[in-house]
Structure formats: C-alpha cells, structure tokens
Write a protein that holds these residues in place. Structure first.
Motif, mmCIF file in Angstrom:
data_model
loop_
_atom_site.group_PDB
_atom_site.id
_atom_site.type_symbol
_atom_site.label_atom_id
_atom_site.label_comp_id
_atom_site.label_asym_id
_atom_site.label_seq_id
_atom_site.Cartn_x
_atom_site.Cartn_y
_atom_site.Cartn_z
ATOM 1 N N LEU A 221 41.851 42.987 46.242
ATOM 2 C CA LEU A 221 42.645 44.139 46.672
ATOM 3 C C LEU A 221 41.754 45.319 47.050
ATOM 4 C CD1 LEU A 221 45.585 44.012 44.100
ATOM 5 C CD2 LEU A 221 45.606 43.294 46.493
ATOM 6 N N LYS A 222 40.694 45.530 46.291
ATOM 7 C CA LYS A 222 39.788 46.649 46.579
ATOM 8 C C LYS A 222 39.118 46.461 47.937
ATOM 9 C CE LYS A 222 35.927 49.289 44.595
ATOM 10 N NZ LYS A 222 35.062 49.464 43.398
ATOM 11 N N ILE A 223 38.639 45.253 48.204
ATOM 12 C CA ILE A 223 38.001 44.982 49.498
ATOM 13 C C ILE A 223 39.015 45.110 50.628
ATOM 14 C CG2 ILE A 223 36.859 43.215 50.899
ATOM 15 C CD1 ILE A 223 35.591 42.179 48.286
ATOM 16 N N ALA A 224 40.222 44.585 50.421
ATOM 17 C CA ALA A 224 41.259 44.652 51.460
ATOM 18 C C ALA A 224 41.565 46.099 51.831
ATOM 19 C CB ALA A 224 42.515 43.940 50.983
ATOM 20 N N HIS A 225 41.694 46.963 50.831
ATOM 21 C CA HIS A 225 42.014 48.368 51.107
ATOM 22 C C HIS A 225 40.849 49.086 51.782
ATOM 23 C CE1 HIS A 225 46.054 49.018 49.449
ATOM 24 N NE2 HIS A 225 45.747 48.054 48.588
ATOM 25 N N GLN A 226 39.622 48.667 51.493
ATOM 26 C CA GLN A 226 38.467 49.264 52.167
ATOM 27 C C GLN A 226 38.354 48.780 53.614
ATOM 28 O OE1 GLN A 226 34.851 48.792 49.887
ATOM 29 N NE2 GLN A 226 35.623 49.990 48.162
#
Length: 360
Positions: free
Chosen positions: A35-40
């Motif tokens: 999720l963190k990578i997706a939002h970045q």
C-alpha cells in the motif's frame, strides 16, 4: 496478428503522453509495504502496479513469495489508488486466483515461457477472458520459443497481448544480470510490428545504476512501455534488492527520459530514422564486444604457441578462415572485397595480440 492491435488500442485508451509505465516491488512483502509503494506511485507516470506474489526462485530456500494472500493486498491498493494491478502467473491455479481477485494484467515469466506445456495450461485457463497477458522472453536467447508462446495465446483467442523483454541468461560474465541481446526483440518487433513491446530493465541490469540508460535505449527503439521494479526501501527489499529504485527516482527518471511525442510525416521519418540508427548502434556495440572476446581467445592461442614454441603466423589456418568467411559473407550479402579488408584487419590485430604475449 490482428489481436495485437486491440492491445495497442488498450494502451491508447490511457491517452498517455508517455509510454506505459508498470512499477512496483519485485515481491509483495507485507500489506503495509504494498500500500505504501502504491500510494507513492499513484502520482507518478506509473499507471499499473506490479508485485510478485509467487516467486519462482532458481534454488529452494530463498523467499518464494507470500502466495495468494498478496492478491488481497494488490486488490486493496487498486481500490485505494485507482491503479491497475498486475502479477506473474505460472500455472492454471495462479490464473484462477488472479481472476478471482480482479487482477487486470497477468504476465508470464521467463522461466515459464520456456515450457510450452505450462504456457498452454495458462492459455487454456485464460481462454474466453478479456484479460491482458504479457509474455516475457524465455530465459535463453531463443526467438522461436518466444514467438511460440505468443502464438499459443493467440490461438486461445486472447485479445489483449503484449511481450516483455527482460534479457537473456548467459554463462559469460558481463555488465548485465541478463544480457539484453537487443537484436532478438528487434527481430520480434520487425516481425510483429503491432505487438506491444515492454522493457523490463530491472532484470536486464541487475543493478539500479544502469536502468536509466536501458530505458532510454528502449524508447529510442520504439518500445511501448517500461516495467520497473520500485520499492520505498530498495536496499532492504526481500528479493532483488540491488535492482530496485525508489518511486521518487522513478518519477525523476521519467522526466529525464527523452520521448518523441510529435507527429507528422517529417517527424515520423525522423523518428523512424532514429530508431533504425539506434538498431545500428546496438549491433555496433555487439560487434565490438565480440571482437574483444575474439582477441582474448587470440591471447590464449598466443600463450599456447609460446609454450610449445610454435610460430605465430599459420598460413594454412589463415587461408581456411578467410575462405570460410568469404562464403559466409556471400550468404549474408557482403562482398568478397569487404570480407577480405575486414578479416585482414582482424587477423593483423590477432597477430599483434599474440606478439605481445610472446614478448611478455
């Protein structure tokens, strides 16, 4: 190859001013990580989030993926960011699970492409669906095997189809993890000009510092997209740490890449000319690389001759090589005069190398 035009239309549907960018971690590690990578990534040029769920490792004991649990994380990332999602499938069971979790794009890995049985199993499992399938090149430099995998999906009536160039394994030590062997995807592109071609620079490079140059070469060769491994903490990634970049680096890289956007007859001519010239540059680099390898063998021959007190110049052997190369040249549309000039220069360089060995 009518089906490939439909995938190109699918790509066009994004109305992108840049090639398709697929990005995300080599492996889905935790829900938080995905999720963190997706939002970045959602505010970069990347429109598709990638993550390996099942990881076909060369040897057992290495991290082999989190399995089906990771599909739920991808699904959640899709809901929260609006990005499309993609993962690798290696058998019919993987396909069924990916379909259940609404994965948009399925890619077939290099180790799977080498097996017609596995490819056929995946093609049969996808028959009748509208999913997009991307076929990576096989591990070994075998164009026919790559084409055969593509044809199996065509015959299964898969409408949305493309290919991924991720380089080829070699025993020789080179600057790449997998040699690009650019001529193979170029041949594929020339044979199927409507089949979208995507570069996976991460697996070719094996290290992050040359990813940009690989991407630029691909764009100069008219590739349709890039699949780049990204991680917010690459050095501590659970797999392929050395070849992943941060989302911030991806964002800057896509700004710095030179992309031809203009249209028109004059511009189209220039673009085509640049593409052909890049193909020549690729081949020229291969020629120089092969000449370097040839001279290393000449050095070894020189050492062997020195140890056995044999003369450097062997006229009979030279005449045999020259005669054979003249015939080879003729079959490839090269004049005898050109072959003579080229091989005389090569022969002289070989002699110079062996003379240095003798004097050392």
């Amino acid at each position: 190859m009518e089906n490939s035009k439909k995938l190109r239309s699918w790509l066009d549907a994004f109305h992108l001013s840049h090639p398709l960018v697929i990005a995300g971690p080599c492996s889905a590690e935790t829900e938080e990580q995905v999720l963190k990578i997706a939002h970045q990534l959602k505010d970069t040029d990347a429109t598709v989030l990638r993550a390996g769920i099942w990881k076909p490792r060369t040897r057992p004991g290495n991290f082999e993926g989190v399995g089906a649990l990771g599909l739920k994380w991808l699904q959640k990332a899709k809901q929260e960011t609006g990005m499309l999602i993609t993962t690798e499938v290696a058998n019919a069971h993987h396909v069924d699970l990916a379909l259940q979790h609404d994965v948009d794009i399925l890619w077939v890995g290099a180790r799977t492409t080498v097996s017609p049985f596995m490819v056929q199993e995946i093609a049969d499992a996808l028959k009748g669906t509208d999913k997009t399938v991307l076929v990576k090149n096989p591990v070994n430099p075998d164009l026919a095997l790559w084409i055969g995998a593509v044809e199996r999906f065509y015959e299964a009536d898969i409408h949305n189809l493309g290919v991924i160039h991720r380089g080829f394994s070699t025993y020789e030590k080179t600057r790449y993890r997998n040699n690009p062997e650019w001529q193979i995807p170029i041949d594929l592109q020339n044979r199927f000009p409507d089949l979208p071609l995507i570069l996976d620079p991460s697996h070719i490079a094996g290290r992050r510092d040359i990813i940009f140059d690989l991407c630029q070469t691909a764009l100069d060769l008219n590739y349709d997209g890039l699949m780049i491994e990204t991680h917010y903490d690459p050095d501590n990634a659970w797999s392929d740490a050395k070849q992943q970049i941060t989302p911030q680096r991806l964002e800057q890289m896509t700004v710095d890449l030179r992309i031809r956007k203009e249209v028109g007859d004059a511009v189209e001519f220039k673009n085509r000319l640049n593409t052909l010239r890049t193909q020549i540059d690729v081949i020229d680099n291969q020629i120089v690389d092969m000449m370097g390898k040839r001279m290393k063998i000449a050095d070894a021959i020189g050492l062997l001759k020195k140890e056995n007190n044999v003369a450097i110049l062997q006229v009979k052997r030279w005449n045999e090589v020259l005669g054979r190369m003249i015939l080879e040249g003729e079959q490839n549309g090269l004049s005898e005069e050109f072959i003579l000039r080229m091989y005389k220069a090569i022969h002289q360089e070989s002699i110079s190398h062996q003379e240095k060995v003798y004097k050392s």
